[in-house]
Write a protein that holds these residues in place. Structure first.
Motif, PDB file in Angstrom:
ATOM      1  N   GLY A  90       0.783  -1.224  -0.028  1.00 44.09           N
ATOM      2  CA  GLY A  90       0.218  -0.134   0.091  1.00 44.09           C
ATOM      3  C   GLY A  90       0.858   1.286   0.010  1.00 44.09           C
ATOM      4  N   PHE A  91       0.790   1.885  -1.160  1.00 41.36           N
ATOM      5  CA  PHE A  91       1.610   3.421  -1.144  1.00 41.36           C
ATOM      6  C   PHE A  91       0.985   4.264  -0.066  1.00 41.36           C
ATOM      7  N   VAL A  92       1.790   5.058   0.217  1.00 47.10           N
ATOM      8  CA  VAL A  92       1.400   6.154   1.543  1.00 47.10           C
ATOM      9  C   VAL A  92       0.956   7.411   0.900  1.00 47.10           C
ATOM     10  N   ASP A  93      -0.341   7.712   1.293  1.00 43.30           N
ATOM     11  CA  ASP A  93      -0.593   8.968   0.778  1.00 43.30           C
ATOM     12  C   ASP A  93      -0.812   9.598   2.335  1.00 43.30           C
ATOM     13  N   GLY A  94      -0.406  11.048   2.080  1.00 45.34           N
ATOM     14  CA  GLY A  94      -0.462  12.012   3.346  1.00 45.34           C
ATOM     15  C   GLY A  94      -0.279  10.964   4.807  1.00 45.34           C
ATOM     16  N   ASP A  95      -0.859  11.244   5.683  1.00 45.00           N
ATOM     17  CA  ASP A  95      -0.501  10.666   6.989  1.00 45.00           C
ATOM     18  C   ASP A  95      -0.960   9.103   6.829  1.00 45.00           C
ATOM     19  N   LYS A  97      -3.739   7.488   6.517  1.00 41.35           N
ATOM     20  CA  LYS A  97      -4.951   7.480   7.148  1.00 41.35           C
ATOM     21  C   LYS A  97      -6.228   7.202   6.135  1.00 41.35           C
ATOM     22  N   PRO A  98      -7.365   6.655   6.308  1.00 40.33           N
ATOM     23  CA  PRO A  98      -8.269   6.765   5.204  1.00 40.33           C
ATOM     24  C   PRO A  98      -8.842   8.202   4.596  1.00 40.33           C
ATOM     25  N   SER A  99      -8.518   9.039   5.474  1.00 46.54           N
ATOM     26  CA  SER A  99      -9.119  10.374   4.963  1.00 46.54           C
ATOM     27  C   SER A  99      -8.163  10.989   3.979  1.00 46.54           C
ATOM     28  N   SER A 100      -6.762  10.318   4.067  1.00 45.92           N
ATOM     29  CA  SER A 100      -5.983  10.921   3.154  1.00 45.92           C
ATOM     30  C   SER A 100      -5.516  10.127   1.991  1.00 45.92           C
ATOM     31  N   THR A 101      -6.448   9.064   1.645  1.00 46.75           N
ATOM     32  CA  THR A 101      -6.441   8.115   0.900  1.00 46.75           C
ATOM     33  C   THR A 101      -6.663   8.643  -0.532  1.00 46.75           C
ATOM     34  N   THR A 102      -5.964   8.441  -1.733  1.00 44.11           N
ATOM     35  CA  THR A 102      -6.376   8.882  -3.133  1.00 44.11           C
ATOM     36  C   THR A 102      -6.835   7.723  -3.990  1.00 44.11           C
ATOM     37  N   LEU A 103      -7.786   8.278  -4.828  1.00 45.02           N
ATOM     38  CA  LEU A 103      -8.268   6.864  -5.777  1.00 45.02           C
ATOM     39  C   LEU A 103      -7.181   6.491  -6.772  1.00 45.02           C
ATOM     40  N   ALA A 104      -6.207   7.114  -6.960  1.00 47.21           N
ATOM     41  CA  ALA A 104      -5.017   6.696  -7.741  1.00 47.21           C
ATOM     42  C   ALA A 104      -4.343   5.601  -7.133  1.00 47.21           C
ATOM     43  N   THR A 105      -3.993   5.753  -5.839  1.00 48.72           N
ATOM     44  CA  THR A 105      -3.426   4.648  -4.758  1.00 48.72           C
ATOM     45  C   THR A 105      -4.076   3.512  -4.960  1.00 48.72           C
ATOM     46  N   LEU A 106      -5.490   3.634  -4.735  1.00 44.38           N
ATOM     47  CA  LEU A 106      -6.423   2.510  -4.606  1.00 44.38           C
ATOM     48  C   LEU A 106      -6.271   1.809  -5.934  1.00 44.38           C
ATOM     49  N   ARG A 107      -6.456   2.736  -7.032  1.00 46.19           N
ATOM     50  CA  ARG A 107      -6.666   1.686  -8.283  1.00 46.19           C
ATOM     51  C   ARG A 107      -5.335   1.338  -8.366  1.00 46.19           C
ATOM     52  N   LYS A 108      -4.132   1.683  -8.121  1.00 45.70           N
ATOM     53  CA  LYS A 108      -2.813   1.025  -8.535  1.00 45.70           C
ATOM     54  C   LYS A 108      -2.696  -0.239  -7.679  1.00 45.70           C
ATOM     55  N   PRO A 158      -3.791  -0.938  15.249  1.00 47.75           N
ATOM     56  CA  PRO A 158      -3.433   0.462  15.261  1.00 47.75           C
ATOM     57  C   PRO A 158      -3.161   0.728  13.809  1.00 47.75           C
ATOM     58  N   MET A 159      -3.522  -0.296  12.829  1.00 52.87           N
ATOM     59  CA  MET A 159      -3.228  -0.184  11.302  1.00 52.87           C
ATOM     60  C   MET A 159      -4.491   0.604  10.782  1.00 52.87           C
ATOM     61  N   ALA A 160      -4.292   1.788  10.084  1.00 50.74           N
ATOM     62  CA  ALA A 160      -5.386   2.667   9.611  1.00 50.74           C
ATOM     63  C   ALA A 160      -5.704   2.936   8.036  1.00 50.74           C
ATOM     64  N   ALA A 161      -4.501   2.413   7.425  1.00 46.85           N
ATOM     65  CA  ALA A 161      -4.381   2.668   5.929  1.00 46.85           C
ATOM     66  C   ALA A 161      -5.573   1.668   5.243  1.00 46.85           C
ATOM     67  N   ILE A 162      -5.908   2.247   4.140  1.00 49.62           N
ATOM     68  CA  ILE A 162      -7.090   1.506   3.386  1.00 49.62           C
ATOM     69  C   ILE A 162      -6.343   0.659   2.293  1.00 49.62           C
ATOM     70  N   PRO A 163      -5.558   1.379   1.445  1.00 53.17           N
ATOM     71  CA  PRO A 163      -5.218   0.450   0.184  1.00 53.17           C
ATOM     72  C   PRO A 163      -4.955  -1.053   0.327  1.00 53.17           C
ATOM     73  N   TYR A 164      -3.605  -1.172   1.127  1.00 47.47           N
ATOM     74  CA  TYR A 164      -3.396  -2.712   0.971  1.00 47.47           C
ATOM     75  C   TYR A 164      -4.315  -3.509   1.830  1.00 47.47           C
ATOM     76  N   PRO A 165      -4.521  -2.925   3.066  1.00 45.33           N
ATOM     77  CA  PRO A 165      -5.603  -4.035   3.832  1.00 45.33           C
ATOM     78  C   PRO A 165      -6.800  -4.310   3.071  1.00 45.33           C
TER      79      PRO A 165
END
Length: 248
Positions: A90-95, A97-108, A158-165
């Motif tokens: 999961g590539f990091v967007d901002g901090d 967190k879910p609210s920092s996730t970009t659609l470009a990262t999700l798509r990738k 503690p994990m909050a990222a969206i893309p990889y999980p």
């Protein structure tokens, strides 16, 4: 002859999975995007006595997938094992967190971890159906478990990222749906949790080795006729059990 196609098999868990399967006398098809890296990996396995063949396969390229399926059909006529191992982090967007996730990262991330698995599986499923009792293994992760990720007592809390999980959560559902479709056939479909394994995906920060990380995939790829289907199975980070089923 038993044949196994492993995507992303030129390094890390994929390579070690190929090596362990080859040690069991299985012919391994080393699939990789990069021709030079893939051929080098297959060559290394051959030097160790394995029956190994390089297959150029980019899971994000439908033409590449189709060519690989055609080649396997022409060379072997069927396929006994498919291990959807290729994946990206999961590539990091901002901090992060879910609210920092970009659609470009999700798509990738989804292009490889989700869409690629469906594309490869569908392309070779006719070959898997020709085998006496094929096995499909999708390399997932404990971070895709909603139960573990939402348990305040879990190491994953503690994990909050969206893309990889979330890509692995999607992969878990994909696993369950293929298992349902193939329930009345000899084909078994399961998801493997390698555990926190040191690979390029995480900057080699994991505490498990690729040898250990490959063990769940090898186990599921060689299940007996009475083995399970439609499970997330693999390493347990906490508790007294090293390997076993994990909650979706």
């Amino acid at each position: 002859m038993t044949t196994a196609l492993i995507t992303g098999a030129n390094k890390g868990i994929g390579y070690e999975t190929a090596r362990q399967l080859a040690a069991r006398g299985i012919t391994v098809l080393v699939a990789a995007r990069d021709k030079d890296l893939g051929q080098a990996a297959a060559g290394k396995l051959k030097a160790e006595g394995a029956q190994a063949h390089f297959v150029q396969l980019d899971v994000t390229d439908e033409d590449s997938i189709a060519r690989a399926a055609t080649w396997i059909d022409a060379e072997f006529g069927s396929l006994d094992i498919l291990i959807n191992n290729a994946g990206i982090g999961g590539f990091v967007d901002g901090d992060n967190k879910p609210s920092s996730t970009t659609l470009a990262t999700l798509r990738k991330v989804y292009e490889t971890n989700v869409f690629g698995v469906v594309a490869v599986t569908n392309a070779v499923l006719p070959l898997l159906r020709r085998a006496p009792a094929a096995r499909i293994v999708n390399v997932s992760s404990e971070v895709g478990s909603i139960a573990l990720m939402t348990d305040p007592e879990s190491p994953m809390w503690p994990m909050a990222a969206i893309p990889y999980p979330s890509s692995k959560t999607a992969l878990n559902m994909i696993t369950a749906m293929y298992a349902k479709e193939l329930w009345d056939t000899p084909i078994k479909v399961n998801a493997a949790n390698p555990g926190y394994t040191a690979t390029d995906l995480n900057g080699n920060t994991g505490f498990r080795t690729p040898t250990q990380g490959a063990e769940p995939s090898v186990h599921l790829a060689t299940l007996p006729a009475d083995g399970p289907s439609g499970q997330l199975w693999g390493h347990h980070m906490v508790g007294d059990v090293e390997y076993g089923p994990l909650p979706w």
